[in-house]
Design an enzyme around this catalytic site. Sequence first.
Site, mmCIF file in Angstrom:
data_model
loop_
_atom_site.group_PDB
_atom_site.id
_atom_site.type_symbol
_atom_site.label_atom_id
_atom_site.label_comp_id
_atom_site.label_asym_id
_atom_site.label_seq_id
_atom_site.Cartn_x
_atom_site.Cartn_y
_atom_site.Cartn_z
ATOM 1 N N LEU A 49 0.782 -1.459 -0.210
ATOM 2 C CA LEU A 49 -0.479 0.271 -0.101
ATOM 3 C C LEU A 49 1.416 1.208 -0.384
ATOM 4 O O LEU A 49 1.568 1.013 0.945
ATOM 5 C CB LEU A 49 -1.066 -0.233 0.938
ATOM 6 C CG LEU A 49 -1.739 0.508 0.966
ATOM 7 C CD1 LEU A 49 -3.390 0.420 -0.159
ATOM 8 C CD2 LEU A 49 -2.974 0.450 2.025
ATOM 9 N N ASP A 50 0.203 1.953 -0.784
ATOM 10 C CA ASP A 50 1.233 4.136 -1.069
ATOM 11 C C ASP A 50 1.910 3.799 0.312
ATOM 12 O O ASP A 50 0.946 3.784 1.214
ATOM 13 C CB ASP A 50 1.206 4.608 -2.356
ATOM 14 C CG ASP A 50 0.703 3.816 -3.110
ATOM 15 O OD1 ASP A 50 1.816 2.588 -3.975
ATOM 16 O OD2 ASP A 50 0.428 4.384 -4.390
ATOM 17 N N PRO A 51 2.733 5.128 0.547
ATOM 18 C CA PRO A 51 2.932 5.018 1.526
ATOM 19 C C PRO A 51 1.627 6.392 2.089
ATOM 20 O O PRO A 51 1.544 6.417 2.899
ATOM 21 C CB PRO A 51 4.145 6.262 1.513
ATOM 22 C CG PRO A 51 4.921 5.625 0.448
ATOM 23 C CD PRO A 51 4.144 4.262 -0.316
ATOM 24 N N ALA A 53 -0.931 6.415 1.159
ATOM 25 C CA ALA A 53 -2.395 5.630 1.062
ATOM 26 C C ALA A 53 -2.284 5.375 2.343
ATOM 27 O O ALA A 53 -1.564 5.188 3.306
ATOM 28 C CB ALA A 53 -2.516 4.581 0.080
ATOM 29 N N ARG A 187 -4.566 4.812 -8.588
ATOM 30 C CA ARG A 187 -3.762 6.223 -9.472
ATOM 31 C C ARG A 187 -3.638 6.880 -11.337
ATOM 32 O O ARG A 187 -3.955 7.492 -11.761
ATOM 33 C CB ARG A 187 -2.533 7.046 -8.960
ATOM 34 C CG ARG A 187 -1.416 5.825 -9.850
ATOM 35 C CD ARG A 187 -0.046 5.702 -9.006
ATOM 36 N NE ARG A 187 0.088 5.430 -7.799
ATOM 37 C CZ ARG A 187 1.060 6.866 -6.840
ATOM 38 N NH1 ARG A 187 1.795 7.162 -7.882
ATOM 39 N NH2 ARG A 187 1.082 5.799 -5.733
#
Length: 304
Positions: A49-51, A53, A187
């Site tokens: 999971l992206d930073p 997010a 995204r």
Amino acid sequence: MAAASKPKPDPRMVGVLNVDKPAGMTSHDVVYHIRRAARVKQVGHAGTLDPDATGVLLVCVGPATRIAEYLADQGKAYRAVIQLGSETDTEDASGQVLSQTDASHITREDLEKLLPDFMGEISQIPPMVSAVHHEGKRLYELARAGITVEREARTIRIDSLAMSDFAPGPNATAILDVECGKGTYIRTLCADIGKALGVGGHMASLRRTAVGAFHADSAAPLETITPENVLSLLTPASEALRSFPMQSVDDARRADILHGRTVPTELADTPIVRVVDANQQLVALALAEAGALRPFKVFSTEHS
């Protein structure tokens, strides 16, 4: 004076944690936190999971790390905020703005009319900030070095796409609820929707609301997970894979399975069956074919 020996890992510390990841941390940061709380080294996440997010990050502890790939393959749900009128080099709010356009003329109806075009199987080009490999390096590593390369489009699946709110204006925003398959970049979905509307767009924020049967409303905030409560928060490996068919076995057939031998089953042919013992502990993952279970990943039920 002899140095104090380190406490031995708790053999019960096995299972899956449903963690509500905060913004500003990498998935590896979360793994490090859980490793310290659980006091075991064998910890890994099931899908980055992206930073920036937030939301559901499944963290596997102990031998349960061996089921991470199956959890990562589960369908996922997200709530994203798309901002129209500006494109960025990362397709999200952390990047440099590449172009700006007045999106005041875009209406809720315009967006609602477009969303069905992004349902089902569609093509996406992975963003440069993704973890996709290119000639031995990940794309995000190349991006950090200022290198952009051509990427091949991939087929991904959007199962559900709905708008729950819309705010018009020069930088109109909308809240999108997305259910999708593995490998979907939200995204990129936001950026592609902006392009289709003719004004550009990027993902302003993202929250993962579900991975398979794990939901954000039952996720434990990372800061609340401590050495004192981590054991009580673990979901057993067999339950974590509850979307797969289950076959219970007695002690004799459990022994056969643990030695890699096939056992009979009445289950229909299926590629993945979770085999459990009388205590509902995970014994193996098996292929059901022609009335037999053929184990392909075996677990010791002392730790599952």
